[in-house]
Write a protein that holds these residues in place. Sequence first.
Motif, mmCIF file in Angstrom:
data_model
loop_
_atom_site.group_PDB
_atom_site.id
_atom_site.type_symbol
_atom_site.label_atom_id
_atom_site.label_comp_id
_atom_site.label_asym_id
_atom_site.label_seq_id
_atom_site.Cartn_x
_atom_site.Cartn_y
_atom_site.Cartn_z
ATOM 1 N N ALA A 28 0.829 -1.208 0.000
ATOM 2 C CA ALA A 28 0.000 0.000 0.000
ATOM 3 C C ALA A 28 0.864 1.260 0.000
ATOM 4 C CB ALA A 28 -0.934 -0.012 1.202
ATOM 5 N N LYS A 29 1.976 1.215 0.727
ATOM 6 C CA LYS A 29 2.863 2.375 0.782
ATOM 7 C C LYS A 29 3.509 2.653 -0.576
ATOM 8 C CE LYS A 29 3.914 2.121 5.716
ATOM 9 N NZ LYS A 29 4.952 1.847 6.755
ATOM 10 N N LEU A 30 3.661 1.595 -1.392
ATOM 11 C CA LEU A 30 4.202 1.781 -2.733
ATOM 12 C C LEU A 30 3.149 2.330 -3.696
ATOM 13 C CD1 LEU A 30 6.416 -1.362 -3.487
ATOM 14 C CD2 LEU A 30 7.166 0.934 -2.866
ATOM 15 N N GLY A 31 1.888 2.111 -3.333
ATOM 16 C CA GLY A 31 0.817 2.525 -4.225
ATOM 17 C C GLY A 31 0.168 1.374 -4.966
ATOM 18 N N LEU A 32 0.387 0.151 -4.511
ATOM 19 C CA LEU A 32 -0.250 -1.020 -5.087
ATOM 20 C C LEU A 32 -1.405 -1.458 -4.187
ATOM 21 C CD1 LEU A 32 3.058 -1.361 -5.548
ATOM 22 C CD2 LEU A 32 2.303 -3.399 -6.763
ATOM 23 N N SER A 33 -2.438 -2.045 -4.779
ATOM 24 C CA SER A 33 -3.526 -2.601 -3.983
ATOM 25 C C SER A 33 -3.385 -4.124 -3.940
ATOM 26 C CB SER A 33 -4.881 -2.221 -4.571
ATOM 27 O OG SER A 33 -5.040 -2.768 -5.867
ATOM 28 N N THR A 34 -4.011 -4.749 -2.969
ATOM 29 C CA THR A 34 -3.882 -6.192 -2.778
ATOM 30 C C THR A 34 -5.248 -6.849 -2.714
ATOM 31 O OG1 THR A 34 -3.598 -5.716 -0.412
ATOM 32 C CG2 THR A 34 -1.617 -6.214 -1.671
ATOM 33 N N LEU A 35 -5.341 -8.008 -3.364
ATOM 34 C CA LEU A 35 -6.557 -8.812 -3.380
ATOM 35 C C LEU A 35 -6.236 -10.160 -2.738
ATOM 36 C CD1 LEU A 35 -7.665 -8.201 -7.083
ATOM 37 C CD2 LEU A 35 -8.398 -6.939 -5.053
ATOM 38 N N VAL A 36 -7.017 -10.550 -1.761
ATOM 39 C CA VAL A 36 -6.774 -11.792 -1.034
ATOM 40 C C VAL A 36 -7.985 -12.707 -1.182
ATOM 41 C CG1 VAL A 36 -6.334 -12.825 1.237
ATOM 42 C CG2 VAL A 36 -5.297 -10.612 0.640
ATOM 43 N N GLU A 37 -7.756 -13.890 -1.763
ATOM 44 C CA GLU A 37 -8.849 -14.852 -1.815
ATOM 45 C C GLU A 37 -9.255 -15.204 -0.384
ATOM 46 O OE1 GLU A 37 -10.069 -19.356 -3.297
ATOM 47 O OE2 GLU A 37 -8.007 -18.655 -3.589
ATOM 48 N N SER A 38 -10.525 -15.191 -0.116
ATOM 49 C CA SER A 38 -11.001 -15.463 1.232
ATOM 50 C C SER A 38 -10.454 -16.790 1.742
ATOM 51 C CB SER A 38 -12.530 -15.493 1.242
ATOM 52 O OG SER A 38 -13.015 -15.729 2.547
ATOM 53 N N GLY A 39 -9.817 -16.749 2.909
ATOM 54 C CA GLY A 39 -9.249 -17.950 3.513
ATOM 55 C C GLY A 39 -7.808 -18.229 3.131
ATOM 56 N N ALA A 40 -7.215 -17.371 2.309
ATOM 57 C CA ALA A 40 -5.853 -17.646 1.824
ATOM 58 C C ALA A 40 -4.834 -17.751 2.946
ATOM 59 C CB ALA A 40 -5.416 -16.568 0.829
ATOM 60 N N GLY A 41 -5.017 -17.012 4.024
ATOM 61 C CA GLY A 41 -4.023 -17.005 5.092
ATOM 62 C C GLY A 41 -4.382 -17.820 6.309
ATOM 63 N N LEU A 42 -5.551 -18.459 6.298
ATOM 64 C CA LEU A 42 -6.023 -19.138 7.519
ATOM 65 C C LEU A 42 -5.073 -20.230 7.995
ATOM 66 C CD1 LEU A 42 -9.884 -19.435 6.905
ATOM 67 C CD2 LEU A 42 -8.664 -17.899 8.470
ATOM 68 N N ALA A 43 -4.537 -21.031 7.080
ATOM 69 C CA ALA A 43 -3.658 -22.140 7.487
ATOM 70 C C ALA A 43 -2.382 -21.639 8.139
ATOM 71 C CB ALA A 43 -3.324 -23.012 6.283
ATOM 72 N N ALA A 44 -1.989 -20.405 7.799
ATOM 73 C CA ALA A 44 -0.780 -19.811 8.377
ATOM 74 C C ALA A 44 -1.098 -18.958 9.603
ATOM 75 C CB ALA A 44 -0.066 -18.963 7.332
#
Length: 381
Positions: A28-44
């Motif tokens: 975000a600080k660079l000016g890029l946006s991020t899209l996260v598939e729902s649940g992508a980080g749950l296992a971690a």
Amino acid sequence: MVQISVLVNLEAGDHRVALTPSAVTRYAKLGLSTLVESGAGLAAGFSDEAYAAQGAAIVSRQEALTQADALVTVRPPAAADLAGVRPGTKLIGGLAPYADPARMADYASLGVEAMALELLPRTTRAQAMDILSSQANLAGYHAVARATTELNRCLPMMTTAAGSIVAAKAFVMGVGVAGLQAIATARRLGAVVSATDVRPETREQIMSLGAKPVFEDIRDGDQLTAAAGGYAGEMSEAYRQRQAALVSGHIAMQDIVVTTALIPGRPAPRLISDAQIATMKPGSVIVDLAAESGGNVEGAVVGEMVERHGVKIIGLVDGASRLAVDASNLFARNCYNFIEAYWDKVGKTLAMAADDVLIEAVTLTRGGMIVHPRFVQAAAA
């Protein structure tokens, strides 16, 4: 606005994710946006809410695919799992090109620009992007931690009213990033540690960690083939035989042995034979970190622990994944560092020139074709 997406990791048993909440903030600080598939980080251990709190958009898989300018990934997704991705989308991360070269043809047919960060050269410029090193560091730590849970004795020397307990002995074979961390971890836990490698220059590294180097002297006529990019090569047959004899006598006295030797693009070298295992004390433990690449240890089984001659042999898989929080944060930072290096802050775009030395090193496919020289030849064969 350029959008970075991450998908749910569908690789069984791998809990890592290539984009973490802290990385969302950096993008975000660079000016890029991020899209996260729902649940992508749950296992971690990263919830959708944690991503959203840092400004990421939580979306469906199809949205993450169709809207992405770049996809970051820990493991290579199957082509079927990328259905809907836009041609020209950059697929960046761990793509394991040697493990499944045919997958590259699939990526080419999808029109994605596949960039395998494990192909980065071992240079100062690429160091902060090096996914192999960041993950191997954790794997080396985990190898020793796992061995201690299977060993039938403690590691440090102890003095008690009932008498003294001598320290356990640990031997590390292969002194790359994983091996160095295995040495350091075993030392911290109190073991008497020794190590070996095909590269004589690692002797000082071993000693700097307080371990004993175990090397056969190099003689006239020996050839130690160096691999490109700072990796270890192969030993000549004469050296191999003498080193095997030295190691045979040494491993017979060990409680723990950790093997880490890999050669990019080729099966892992065999370091320990069944006959050598038979000389070890019952209850000893061997951890083979190269099991997925053919194994350093005869009889090692990928992802399993087997017993031969009373010795436990662990074919360790995804050692870093078992430390998913730290592994994901490091991996995500590697991907961010790679993308940040090519971010045009004025034009607000990714400027990845095809003739840049690092881009050349990692790019597998572009414009519907396999473009990496090493794999173009393999595809034509």
